[in-house]
Design an enzyme around this catalytic site. Structure first.
Site, PDB file in Angstrom:
ATOM      1  N   ASP A  28       0.743  -1.052   0.087  1.00  0.00           N
ATOM      2  CA  ASP A  28       0.076  -0.068  -0.042  1.00  0.00           C
ATOM      3  C   ASP A  28       0.948   1.016   0.033  1.00  0.00           C
ATOM      4  OD1 ASP A  28      -2.524   1.372  -0.159  1.00  0.00           O
ATOM      5  OD2 ASP A  28      -2.938   0.991   1.861  1.00  0.00           O
ATOM      6  N   TRP A  33       2.910   7.851  -2.588  1.00  0.00           N
ATOM      7  CA  TRP A  33       4.252   8.016  -3.036  1.00  0.00           C
ATOM      8  C   TRP A  33       4.354   8.986  -4.317  1.00  0.00           C
ATOM      9  CZ3 TRP A  33       7.171   7.224  -7.380  1.00  0.00           C
ATOM     10  CH2 TRP A  33       8.513   6.965  -7.252  1.00  0.00           C
ATOM     11  N   HIS A  45       2.658   3.153  -9.036  1.00  0.00           N
ATOM     12  CA  HIS A  45       2.101   1.718  -9.127  1.00  0.00           C
ATOM     13  C   HIS A  45       3.577   1.191 -10.111  1.00  0.00           C
ATOM     14  CE1 HIS A  45      -1.586   1.862  -7.633  1.00  0.00           C
ATOM     15  NE2 HIS A  45      -2.220   2.634  -8.668  1.00  0.00           N
ATOM     16  N   THR A  74     -10.257  -7.655  -5.237  1.00  0.00           N
ATOM     17  CA  THR A  74     -11.674  -7.507  -5.957  1.00  0.00           C
ATOM     18  C   THR A  74     -12.447  -6.199  -5.527  1.00  0.00           C
ATOM     19  OG1 THR A  74     -12.509  -8.731  -3.905  1.00  0.00           O
ATOM     20  CG2 THR A  74     -12.064 -10.263  -5.558  1.00  0.00           C
ATOM     21  N   ASN A  76     -10.735  -3.480  -5.930  1.00  0.00           N
ATOM     22  CA  ASN A  76      -9.948  -2.406  -6.840  1.00  0.00           C
ATOM     23  C   ASN A  76     -10.592  -1.965  -8.008  1.00  0.00           C
ATOM     24  OD1 ASN A  76      -6.666  -3.268  -5.359  1.00  0.00           O
ATOM     25  ND2 ASN A  76      -7.979  -1.475  -4.828  1.00  0.00           N
ATOM     26  N   TRP A  77     -11.424  -2.859  -8.569  1.00  0.00           N
ATOM     27  CA  TRP A  77     -12.090  -2.595  -9.750  1.00  0.00           C
ATOM     28  C   TRP A  77     -12.888  -1.159  -9.750  1.00  0.00           C
ATOM     29  CZ3 TRP A  77     -11.052  -5.435 -14.041  1.00  0.00           C
ATOM     30  CH2 TRP A  77     -10.567  -6.883 -13.764  1.00  0.00           C
ATOM     31  N   GLU A 211       1.654 -12.941  12.305  1.00  0.00           N
ATOM     32  CA  GLU A 211       2.101 -11.680  12.988  1.00  0.00           C
ATOM     33  C   GLU A 211       1.824 -10.695  11.909  1.00  0.00           C
ATOM     34  OE1 GLU A 211       3.101 -11.643  16.081  1.00  0.00           O
ATOM     35  OE2 GLU A 211       2.839 -13.574  16.320  1.00  0.00           O
TER      36      GLU A 211
HETATM   37  C1  IPE Z   1      -5.490  -2.919  -0.519  1.00  0.00           C
HETATM   38  O1  IPE Z   1      -5.147  -1.739  -0.690  1.00  0.00           O
HETATM   39  C2  IPE Z   1      -5.341  -3.722  -1.847  1.00  0.00           C
HETATM   40  C3  IPE Z   1      -3.939  -3.996  -2.549  1.00  0.00           C
HETATM   41  C4  IPE Z   1      -2.968  -3.619  -2.015  1.00  0.00           C
HETATM   42  C5  IPE Z   1      -3.880  -4.728  -3.701  1.00  0.00           C
HETATM   43  P1  IPE Z   1      -6.148  -0.594  -0.884  1.00  0.00           P
HETATM   44  O2  IPE Z   1      -5.395   0.540  -0.778  1.00  0.00           O
HETATM   45  O3  IPE Z   1      -7.139  -0.797  -2.207  1.00  0.00           O
HETATM   46  O4  IPE Z   1      -7.133  -0.858   0.195  1.00  0.00           O
HETATM   47  P2  IPE Z   1      -8.182   0.099   1.134  1.00  0.00           P
HETATM   48  O5  IPE Z   1      -9.181   0.492  -0.031  1.00  0.00           O
HETATM   49  O6  IPE Z   1      -7.310   1.476   1.422  1.00  0.00           O
HETATM   50  O7  IPE Z   1      -8.541  -0.769   2.096  1.00  0.00           O
HETATM   51  C1  IPE Z   2      -1.478   0.160  -3.531  1.00  0.00           C
HETATM   52  O1  IPE Z   2      -1.289   1.650  -3.590  1.00  0.00           O
HETATM   53  C2  IPE Z   2      -1.449  -0.453  -4.864  1.00  0.00           C
HETATM   54  C3  IPE Z   2      -2.834  -0.995  -5.145  1.00  0.00           C
HETATM   55  C4  IPE Z   2      -4.096  -0.844  -4.400  1.00  0.00           C
HETATM   56  C5  IPE Z   2      -2.797  -1.791  -6.449  1.00  0.00           C
HETATM   57  P1  IPE Z   2      -2.546   2.409  -3.629  1.00  0.00           P
HETATM   58  O2  IPE Z   2      -2.972   2.821  -5.055  1.00  0.00           O
HETATM   59  O3  IPE Z   2      -3.535   1.942  -2.814  1.00  0.00           O
HETATM   60  O4  IPE Z   2      -1.831   3.487  -2.818  1.00  0.00           O
HETATM   61  P2  IPE Z   2      -2.676   4.826  -2.002  1.00  0.00           P
HETATM   62  O5  IPE Z   2      -3.219   4.145  -0.854  1.00  0.00           O
HETATM   63  O6  IPE Z   2      -3.675   5.714  -2.821  1.00  0.00           O
HETATM   64  O7  IPE Z   2      -1.391   5.489  -1.513  1.00  0.00           O
HETATM   65 MG    MG Z   3      -4.137   2.235  -0.737  1.00  0.00          MG
END
Ligand code: IPE
Ligand code: IPE
Ligand code: MG
Length: 246
Positions: A28, A33, A45, A74, A76-77, A211
């Site tokens: 995450d 970043w 990414h 699932t 992230n769509w 952990e």
């Molecule tokens: C969790 O991260 C999923 C992945 C790292 C692929 P998200 O950034 O999507 O999670 P939420 O929405 O903040 O819980």
């Molecule tokens: C995690 O980074 C990658 C995926 C969930 C695919 P994020 O895209 O969630 O990054 P933040 O949480 O917006 O910083």
């Molecule tokens: Mg995130």
């Protein structure tokens, strides 16, 4: 007792003696970043993919037996279409560019998650990665892609029923065999970067006794030193599995 090694920079590194057999990462912080640098989220990414390569190498060096990366949930769509498209592209690019090295490293690659909604191009990449590395034994590299823990359990139950498993045959071990991670050790350590403290539907069944670490570092910033820090923190944990403290 920890022992010392001299890395490339001739800097003393402490190698923790207790290394997790299976470490899982909720990667995450890519978006944050990029934002800090005035870049589009997709640049974050891209940087995150470079980190995956670094992490696999270092986990191999440290003797980790299985490593799992949460790459696309699932949920992230629901992100903007352009970001979803980039994440799909990056997955395919990652397999194309890394598969030779992964194979040479002895990595057995498994893409864990639902196949529903994935394009033919992504499906072809999955097939390529899994088939090419299926006989490797040094390290399992799981990429959780279109993964949801609840969906995984629902799918496992469906397949168990289709296979005619009766109520009396259902056990924790049988359920484990129907999960995407069948045949692998449960995660000992789950690391979620970026300071968020939630599991977001990740390895719900398998992480029953893992952990957890929630370091502030953003995923693209994770390097060898940060990883050794996670392992050192893990080595200090007192895992009891329900036992009384001695
Ligand atoms: C969790 O991260 C999923 C992945 C790292 C692929 P998200 O950034 O999507 O999670 P939420 O929405 O903040 O819980
Ligand atoms: C995690 O980074 C990658 C995926 C969930 C695919 P994020 O895209 O969630 O990054 P933040 O949480 O917006 O910083
Ligand atoms: Mg995130």
């Amino acid at each position: 007792m920890a022992f010392h090694l001299f890395g490339k920079k001739r800097k003393a590194q402490t190698v923790p003696e207790k290394i997790p057999a299976h470490v899982a990462f909720i990667m995450d912080g890519n978006g944050r970043w990029a934002k800090k640098r005035g870049l589009p989220r997709t640049a974050g990414h891209r940087a995150g993919v470079i980190t995956i390569r670094r992490v696999i190498r270092h986990c191999c060096d440290r003797g980790v037996k299985a490593v799992t990366f949460y790459a696309f949930s699932t949920e992230n769509w629901s992100r903007p279409q352009q970001e979803v498209d980039t994440l799909m592209d990056l997955f395919v690019e990652f397999i194309d560019s890394e598969i030779d090295e992964l194979d040479a490293q002895g990595a057995r690659v498994r893409i864990i998650g639902s196949r529903q909604g994935l394009s033919e191009r992504v499906m072809a990449s999955i097939e390529k990665a899994q088939t090419r590395t299926q006989n490797n034994e040094r390290i399992f590299v799981n990429i959780a892609f279109n993964y949801g823990g609840r969906a995984e359990i629902a799918e496992a139950v469906q397949r168990m029923m289709r296979d005619g498993i009766g109520p009396d045959e259902v056990s924790e071990a049988v359920i484990g065999e129907y999960l995407y991670t069948a045949g692998q050790p449960d995660p000992d350590l789950v690391v979620r970067t970026s300071g968020e403290q939630r599991i977001s539907n990740f390895l719900l069944y398998q992480s029953a006794y893992a952990e957890y670490l929630f370091p502030e570092i953003l995923w693209p910033d994770v390097d060898e030193e940060a990883l050794d820090g996670f392992f050192a923190a893990y080595a200090k944990r007192d895992r009891r599995f329900g036992n009384a403290k001695e």
